[in-house]
Design a protein around this motif. Sequence first.
Motif, PDB file in Angstrom:
ATOM      1  N   ASN A  91       1.044  -1.291   0.061  1.00 56.26           N
ATOM      2  CA  ASN A  91      -0.136   0.115  -0.079  1.00 56.26           C
ATOM      3  C   ASN A  91       0.864   1.175  -0.084  1.00 56.26           C
ATOM      4  OD1 ASN A  91      -1.972   1.879   0.474  1.00 56.26           O
ATOM      5  ND2 ASN A  91      -1.940   1.541   2.747  1.00 56.26           N
ATOM      6  N   SER A 142      -4.387   3.086   7.890  1.00 58.63           N
ATOM      7  CA  SER A 142      -3.310   2.802   6.875  1.00 58.63           C
ATOM      8  C   SER A 142      -2.040   2.547   7.297  1.00 58.63           C
ATOM      9  CB  SER A 142      -3.400   4.126   5.996  1.00 58.63           C
ATOM     10  OG  SER A 142      -2.358   4.124   5.073  1.00 58.63           O
ATOM     11  N   THR A 312      -5.155  -1.571   3.625  1.00 62.20           N
ATOM     12  CA  THR A 312      -6.019  -0.622   2.880  1.00 62.20           C
ATOM     13  C   THR A 312      -7.320  -0.907   3.738  1.00 62.20           C
ATOM     14  OG1 THR A 312      -6.750   0.386   0.894  1.00 62.20           O
ATOM     15  CG2 THR A 312      -6.728  -2.099   1.093  1.00 62.20           C
TER      16      THR A 312
END
Length: 399
Positions: A91, A142, A312
């Motif tokens: 990510n 995140s 995510t």
Amino acid sequence: MKRFIKLVVCFILVIVCSISTFISANVNDFSSLDVVKESSVLTDKEVEGGVKLHQVSTQAYNDGIIDDSRLNDYVVSWFDYSANPSTRIVNWTTSSINDWSGGKATVLAEKYEQTHPGYIVVGAINGDFFHITENDEVLNLSMQEGEMLKPYVMNALGSGVIGWTYDGKIVSGNPTISQNMYLEVIDIDGHKLNETTISSVNNTISDTGITLLTKDIEKNGEIKYDFTGMTVVELNYTLHRFSLDGNENNDRLFVKGTISKISKDLGSNCVIPERCVYLVAKDDSLNHLNVNDLVRCQYHLTGEWADVYNTTGYYDKILENGNSMFYQSSRNDYSNIAGDTAYINCKKNRTVIGMREDGTTVLMTIEYRKDGNYGASYYECAEYLRSVGCVEGWLLDGG
């Protein structure tokens, strides 16, 4: 908040340059699916590093309702990297020192390769939804390459987080986060050398342990501190995040940088310099630090999430235990499991992630014909994932 569509966070399929082994899998043209009327293979080729790119043109019945008026054309694209151990799912997005930012997938891919020598970006899809009217910050937790930039779990029906462990396995659901932040001394590659618990964040300086102070609490003007008799470590940060969500106590943040100064008694009327944070201790909790040490302050994932290094947020789960969910949503009520029922069956390009039984990840996009009456519903997306061998599947940001 309303969820808008734009590419901000990018999932990137990367592979070590020197490895090119790959176990091929037969492409599925989706002709076996009940919701698909016509299907033909557009692309079935090996791309960088032995990863296969598949693209299929399909004509499918929207929402699983077999009615010719609900037919629409789609191009379904996905990657197959089989069990190639050199492949990683990450990510990643570009950003400024103090804030989030977005960009096109090609630009993100180029910058990833520049900052991660030895890796080739093979492909990318949209990740989490985000605050489009504010700072482009993602909505859910995140973690990016082992760094928890946003230590916050969004409490919304249907939503959750997908995480990848260091051995490539997926964990999904609602992560658990440590109660305390940690001060980590790291090497130039970001590997942790040691860690110490942070006792207080943007609050009263604790009598024992470490207190982290940042300028994020200066909402009503500059704050002056009395550091008489305390050890104060000045950290010049290279990356700083302060979450828009869940930050009533000013403690949902991440900091990384280099120690520029260590003082034993700064006295009173002290202010935090720009682009700096202070680590403060009344005892010897900071005595192990040295000027020029690389450090970061962050929360940790715990429990089954402890080994996750990339995450995510997802909007809804659409495939579970091999069973597609949200069948004929336009005729059935799924308000008990989906936060935004209008999004279940709307005209949007879709990005989805699936997990096969062997634990490998499938990145997939479903692009709809713009002049058609329908886009792909959750049900169709799940059926496409199921057809390529996935047993679990999640919907991401699209558009």
